[in-house]
Design a protein around this motif. Structure first.
Motif, PDB file in Angstrom:
ATOM      1  N   ARG A 164       0.859  -1.177   0.000  1.00 37.20           N
ATOM      2  CA  ARG A 164       0.000   0.000   0.000  1.00 37.20           C
ATOM      3  C   ARG A 164       0.899   1.232   0.000  1.00 37.20           C
ATOM      4  O   ARG A 164       1.731   1.404   0.894  1.00 37.20           O
ATOM      5  N   ARG A 165       0.748   2.051  -1.058  1.00 39.21           N
ATOM      6  CA  ARG A 165       1.583   3.242  -1.164  1.00 39.21           C
ATOM      7  C   ARG A 165       1.087   4.304  -0.192  1.00 39.21           C
ATOM      8  O   ARG A 165       0.009   4.886  -0.359  1.00 39.21           O
ATOM      9  N   GLU A 166       1.889   4.525   0.867  1.00 36.14           N
ATOM     10  CA  GLU A 166       1.572   5.507   1.888  1.00 36.14           C
ATOM     11  C   GLU A 166       2.844   6.233   2.297  1.00 36.14           C
ATOM     12  O   GLU A 166       3.916   5.627   2.375  1.00 36.14           O
ATOM     13  N   ARG A 167       2.707   7.504   2.571  1.00 35.17           N
ATOM     14  CA  ARG A 167       3.879   8.306   2.932  1.00 35.17           C
ATOM     15  C   ARG A 167       4.614   7.735   4.140  1.00 35.17           C
ATOM     16  O   ARG A 167       5.839   7.693   4.178  1.00 35.17           O
ATOM     17  N   ASN A 168       3.860   7.286   5.125  1.00 35.50           N
ATOM     18  CA  ASN A 168       4.471   6.720   6.336  1.00 35.50           C
ATOM     19  C   ASN A 168       4.190   5.225   6.448  1.00 35.50           C
ATOM     20  O   ASN A 168       4.141   4.674   7.547  1.00 35.50           O
ATOM     21  N   GLY A 169       4.005   4.585   5.293  1.00 32.64           N
ATOM     22  CA  GLY A 169       3.650   3.175   5.272  1.00 32.64           C
ATOM     23  C   GLY A 169       4.836   2.248   5.463  1.00 32.64           C
ATOM     24  O   GLY A 169       5.978   2.664   5.668  1.00 32.64           O
ATOM     25  N   LYS A 170       4.555   0.964   5.357  1.00 33.91           N
ATOM     26  CA  LYS A 170       5.561  -0.072   5.576  1.00 33.91           C
ATOM     27  C   LYS A 170       6.508  -0.188   4.380  1.00 33.91           C
ATOM     28  O   LYS A 170       6.283   0.387   3.317  1.00 33.91           O
ATOM     29  N   LEU A 174       9.635   3.695   2.578  1.00 42.36           N
ATOM     30  CA  LEU A 174      10.733   4.575   2.968  1.00 42.36           C
ATOM     31  C   LEU A 174      11.738   4.738   1.826  1.00 42.36           C
ATOM     32  O   LEU A 174      12.267   5.832   1.604  1.00 42.36           O
ATOM     33  N   PHE A 175      11.996   3.656   1.088  1.00 41.78           N
ATOM     34  CA  PHE A 175      12.902   3.722  -0.069  1.00 41.78           C
ATOM     35  C   PHE A 175      12.319   4.654  -1.138  1.00 41.78           C
ATOM     36  O   PHE A 175      13.019   5.489  -1.707  1.00 41.78           O
ATOM     37  N   LEU A 176      11.034   4.487  -1.400  1.00 43.26           N
ATOM     38  CA  LEU A 176      10.367   5.330  -2.395  1.00 43.26           C
ATOM     39  C   LEU A 176      10.400   6.790  -1.964  1.00 43.26           C
ATOM     40  O   LEU A 176      10.695   7.681  -2.774  1.00 43.26           O
ATOM     41  N   ASN A 177      10.110   7.045  -0.694  1.00 44.49           N
ATOM     42  CA  ASN A 177      10.106   8.424  -0.199  1.00 44.49           C
ATOM     43  C   ASN A 177      11.465   9.087  -0.390  1.00 44.49           C
ATOM     44  O   ASN A 177      11.547  10.235  -0.832  1.00 44.49           O
ATOM     45  N   TYR A 178      12.519   8.372  -0.056  1.00 40.80           N
ATOM     46  CA  TYR A 178      13.868   8.929  -0.173  1.00 40.80           C
ATOM     47  C   TYR A 178      14.176   9.245  -1.642  1.00 40.80           C
ATOM     48  O   TYR A 178      14.685  10.326  -1.968  1.00 40.80           O
ATOM     49  N   GLY A 179      13.867   8.303  -2.514  1.00 34.73           N
ATOM     50  CA  GLY A 179      14.116   8.524  -3.937  1.00 34.73           C
ATOM     51  C   GLY A 179      13.332   9.687  -4.497  1.00 34.73           C
ATOM     52  O   GLY A 179      13.862  10.501  -5.275  1.00 34.73           O
ATOM     53  N   TYR A 180      12.069   9.816  -4.093  1.00 35.38           N
ATOM     54  CA  TYR A 180      11.236  10.923  -4.583  1.00 35.38           C
ATOM     55  C   TYR A 180      11.765  12.268  -4.087  1.00 35.38           C
ATOM     56  O   TYR A 180      11.705  13.273  -4.809  1.00 35.38           O
ATOM     57  N   ILE A 181      12.269  12.305  -2.846  1.00 33.59           N
ATOM     58  CA  ILE A 181      12.806  13.562  -2.327  1.00 33.59           C
ATOM     59  C   ILE A 181      14.042  13.989  -3.114  1.00 33.59           C
ATOM     60  O   ILE A 181      14.212  15.168  -3.451  1.00 33.59           O
ATOM     61  N   ILE A 182      14.897  13.032  -3.443  1.00 40.85           N
ATOM     62  CA  ILE A 182      16.081  13.340  -4.248  1.00 40.85           C
ATOM     63  C   ILE A 182      15.660  13.814  -5.639  1.00 40.85           C
ATOM     64  O   ILE A 182      16.199  14.796  -6.173  1.00 40.85           O
ATOM     65  N   LEU A 183      14.694  13.142  -6.241  1.00 40.50           N
ATOM     66  CA  LEU A 183      14.187  13.535  -7.554  1.00 40.50           C
ATOM     67  C   LEU A 183      13.585  14.937  -7.486  1.00 40.50           C
ATOM     68  O   LEU A 183      13.807  15.769  -8.376  1.00 40.50           O
ATOM     69  N   ARG A 184      12.845  15.204  -6.443  1.00 41.08           N
ATOM     70  CA  ARG A 184      12.221  16.526  -6.258  1.00 41.08           C
ATOM     71  C   ARG A 184      13.280  17.624  -6.195  1.00 41.08           C
ATOM     72  O   ARG A 184      13.137  18.691  -6.797  1.00 41.08           O
TER      73      ARG A 184
END
Length: 295
Positions: A164-170, A174-184
């Motif tokens: 389940r894609r959630e900002r604070n999900g399992k 966390l990997f996706l969040n980090y990558g998106y922040i770098i991309l941003r």
């Protein structure tokens, strides 16, 4: 020119001398890197020292400096506010952009995002047909929310486990969040270099978000992060965001993407995209230029 990305997870002192970044670690001989060769710096350790003149020179060279919090997640970013010689003109065009134009631009962005998601599903052996249908039926402004419908299908079929894609999900959120922040951060840097205001978005408009336009423009590029996270899952038996995984995610900035007549690292391609957006605002073109993420 392809710029370097520097990642600091240990305690260092960062100063400047003769247009060089001087990197000093206690007990070791200082190292230097030409500031003009740097595109991104990630400061993860809370005890890193960086001088004000260094920050000023990095900013003057449009280097994105990313500061992490005590949980080692990117928290804030330093960007140059005066990085384009026609900045005032471009700001004026952007601010005066009509609602019909912004809706058309958002339609283009959503269509490209869904097409990239479809291609990614095909690459991993999943059925892409529903996403092709959604992409072909995106309305101006995406008033029927094809983006959301496509995302629900996409995330259901990406991983081999329940997700389940959630900002604070399992895991692996966390990997996706980090990558998106770098991309941003990379998109924000490119927008700043093209003389555009990151705060003033096309579709995103949260008054507390200083990077609404970056959040808009990065959407079709998100698949690069998704692809990288899948590779990490296959290559690392690890669910924590350890430094080697962060380094893998930072490599997204040098991923190769493809335009009609050339291939380009992502870091350079983003400038092509943001420059074309600036031309859309000024009335010199009608479509944002996005590369293909596959050859």
């Amino acid at each position: 020119m392809l710029k370097r990305t520097l990642f600091f997870s240990n305690k260092f002192s960062l100063t400047t001398k003769y247009e060089q970044l001087v990197i000093t670690k206690q007990g070791e001989k200082p190292k230097t890197v030409p500031i003009e060769d740097i595109g991104f710096i990630v400061l993860e350790n809370q005890e890193i020292y960086i001088s004000i003149p260094t920050i000023s020179k990095l900013s003057a060279n449009n280097v994105s400096v990313i500061f992490c919090d005590n949980k080692h997640m990117p928290q804030s970013m330093l960007l140059n506010l005066d990085s384009h010689y026609l900045q005032q003109v471009h700001f004026k065009h952007q601010i005066k952009a009509s609602e019909p134009l912004k809706k058309q631009l958002w339609q283009q962005i959503v269509q490209k995002k869904i097409k990239n998601q479809a291609k990614h599903l095909e690459e991993i052996g999943q059925n892409r047909n529903p996403l092709d249908y959604y992409a072909n039926n995106v309305l101006s402004g995406d008033t029927s929310n094809r983006e959301g419908t496509a995302a629900a299908y996409y995330w259901k079929h990406i991983f081999s486990f329940d997700f389940r894609r959630e900002r604070n999900g399992k895991y692996p959120n966390l990997f996706l969040n980090y990558g998106y922040i770098i991309l941003r951060a990379a998109v924000a840097r490119a927008l700043s270099g093209s003389g555009l205001l990151n705060t003033l978005g096309i579709h995103h408009h949260n008054k507390y978000n200083a990077f609404c336009l970056a959040d808009d423009i990065m959407e079709p590029y998100r698949v690069l992060v998704d692809k990288k996270v899948l590779q990490i899952i296959n290559n690392f038996d690890e669910q924590d965001l350890i430094p080697p995984i962060k380094m893998e995610l930072l490599k997204i900035l040098t991923d190769t993407v493809y335009f009609k007549d050339k291939k380009s690292p992502l870091m350079v391609a983003l400038s092509t995209t943001t420059s074309s957006l600036q031309q859309c605002f000024s009335g010199d073109r009608k479509k944002i230029i996005y590369p293909d993420l596959w050859n």
